[in-house]
Design an enzyme around this catalytic site. Structure first.
Site, PDB file in Angstrom:
ATOM      1  N   GLN A  25       0.821  -1.215   0.000  1.00 10.80           N
ATOM      2  CA  GLN A  25       0.000   0.000   0.000  1.00 10.80           C
ATOM      3  C   GLN A  25       0.861   1.274   0.000  1.00 10.80           C
ATOM      4  OE1 GLN A  25      -2.013   0.959   3.617  1.00 10.80           O
ATOM      5  NE2 GLN A  25      -3.485   2.325   2.650  1.00 10.80           N
TER       6      GLN A  25
ATOM      7  N   ILE B 206       8.245  -9.627  -2.582  1.00 12.18           N
ATOM      8  CA  ILE B 206       8.252 -11.064  -2.303  1.00 12.18           C
ATOM      9  C   ILE B 206       7.574 -11.803  -3.455  1.00 12.18           C
ATOM     10  CG2 ILE B 206       8.379 -11.071   0.231  1.00 12.18           C
ATOM     11  CD1 ILE B 206       5.278 -11.296   0.217  1.00 12.18           C
TER      12      ILE B 206
ATOM     13  N   TYR C  71      -0.624  -6.668  16.046  1.00 11.38           N
ATOM     14  CA  TYR C  71      -0.097  -5.597  15.189  1.00 11.38           C
ATOM     15  C   TYR C  71       0.534  -4.512  16.066  1.00 11.38           C
ATOM     16  CZ  TYR C  71      -0.225  -1.769  11.746  1.00 11.38           C
ATOM     17  OH  TYR C  71       0.094  -0.720  10.912  1.00 11.38           O
TER      18      TYR C  71
ATOM     19  N   LYS D 122       4.442  -3.264  16.651  1.00 11.01           N
ATOM     20  CA  LYS D 122       4.829  -1.866  16.410  1.00 11.01           C
ATOM     21  C   LYS D 122       5.559  -1.276  17.621  1.00 11.01           C
ATOM     22  CE  LYS D 122       3.602  -1.356  12.163  1.00 11.01           C
ATOM     23  NZ  LYS D 122       4.686  -1.393  11.158  1.00 11.01           N
TER      24      LYS D 122
HETATM   25  N1  SER Z   1      -3.989   1.206   8.847  1.00 13.11           N
HETATM   26  C1  SER Z   1      -3.535   0.305   9.862  1.00 13.11           C
HETATM   27  C2  SER Z   1      -4.560  -0.712  10.172  1.00 13.11           C
HETATM   28  O1  SER Z   1      -5.723  -0.385  10.124  1.00 13.11           O
HETATM   29  C3  SER Z   1      -3.188   1.043  11.105  1.00 13.11           C
HETATM   30  O2  SER Z   1      -1.901   1.520  11.043  1.00 13.11           O
HETATM   31  O3  SER Z   1      -4.221  -1.801  10.500  1.00 13.11           O
END
Ligand code: SER
Length: 325
Positions: free
Chosen positions: A12, A35, A143, A147
């Site tokens: 993206q 990849i 996630y 991070k």
């Molecule tokens: N755009 C991302 C998500 O929604 C957040 O950083 O996972």
């Protein structure tokens, strides 16, 4: 920033950042790392070099860095928040194992490293409004955990080994070029596709749920400007809050209706995405980025929505013309 390797160049952010950096540094100086199964196509493939660089393969990263005398690595490989919940082990392997590989290669070869963090690095204990730069970061998503770990590991490599690591915490990113995949903020992109196609949008996020969002041109500029910032001014490194707009589904739908009067939306709330969205801030305070490297967004909600609709009309019109052949 002379020779750049972008890992995740067909994703993206990568598909647009690669093109921008090729304009900025010269086509031959920016390597698109991809990849298998996500090879570059079209202008991305034709405008400059590309290499298969899987972030979980440290030798492949090192080989590309040596071959192209890379001095700056943009590490954009990640699984977004909702999809990461379905595959947490893989999310860790890419987000943390992959970052470790990048940092080690950077340490051995003297590279600077940009790794985006996210509004997802915050969690339910974080102040929701005007979220400060330095605050509680106890995310509940894998996630977010990758991070926060990435922010800490990147700062560690800066302080311990002098690796020039820098980062921003991106809001939800809105773009008409490459679609996002599996994020919580993706609704703010999908809504435009539905609106331009004349379809009713089924919104997976509930009314009243505010999140920070940013138009891609601002996000790309942030990713370049932070890496070019004067290091003597940087008090922070990993990672800077950056912000430009915050809205809930009602506000964005209202704006689209202003521009496309027939637009309609109904709610089909996705419990996973909704619970993630509720654990993220409503709006970030980005004053440290503004003070330390003069960050300033150019697009507000109105400017972003107008540009998105204009560009998507052209894009979708072309696709429909091709399909009609
Ligand atoms: N755009 C991302 C998500 O929604 C957040 O950083 O996972």
């Amino acid at each position: 920033m002379e020779n750049v390797l972008i890992i995740g160049a067909t994703g993206q952010i990568g598909s647009e950042l690669t093109m921008l950096l090729r304009e900025h540094c010269g086509n031959d100086h920016v390597v698109a790392g991809y990849i298998h199964g996500a090879e570059p196509k079209g202008a991305l493939a034709e405008s400059g070099p590309s290499e298969c660089v899987d972030i979980t393969d440290a030798d492949a990263i090192a080989a590309a860095v040596k071959k192209y005398k890379v001095d700056t690595i943009y590490n954009l490989a990640a699984l977004l928040s909702a999809v990461a919940e379905a595959r947490p082990q893989l999310a860790w392997k890419i987000g943390v194992g992959g970052l470790y590989n990048v940092l080690e290669v950077a340490r051995e070869n003297g590279c600077a490293v940009f790794t985006p963090s996210s509004i997802g690095s915050f969690g339910p204990g974080t102040p929701l409004d005007h979220t400060p730069q330095d605050t509680i970061q106890r995310p509940r998503t894998i996630y977010g955990v990758t991070k926060v770990t990435g922010e800490l590991l990147s700062d560690y490599y800066a302080h311990r080994f002098g690796v020039d690591t820098r980062s921003v915490r991106f809001p939800g990113l809105i773009s008409y070029v490459a679609p996002p995949g599996g994020g919580t903020t993706d609704y703010a992109v999908d809504i435009f596709y539905s609106a331009v196609r004349g379809e009713t949008f089924r919104c997976p996020i509930a009314a009243g749920t505010f999140m920070d969002m940013m138009y891609m041109p601002d996000a790309l500029r942030a990713a370049v400007e932070i890496m070019e910032a004067d290091p003597s001014r940087l008090v922070h490194r990993n990672s800077f809050n950056v912000a430009s707009m915050s809205f809930d589904p009602e506000i964005i739908a209202g704006k689209i209706k202003e521009l496309i009067p027939g637009f309609t939306m109904e709610y089909a709330v996705d419990p996973l995405r909704q619970s993630i969205a509720e654990s993220w801030p409503n709006s970030l305070d980005d004053s440290c980025a503004r003070n330390e490297w003069d960050w300033k967004p150019r697009y507000d909600l109105d400017a972003m929505a107008r540009d998105m609709i204009e560009k998507l009309r052209v894009k979708i019109g072309k696709e429909e013309a091709v399909n009609a052949l």
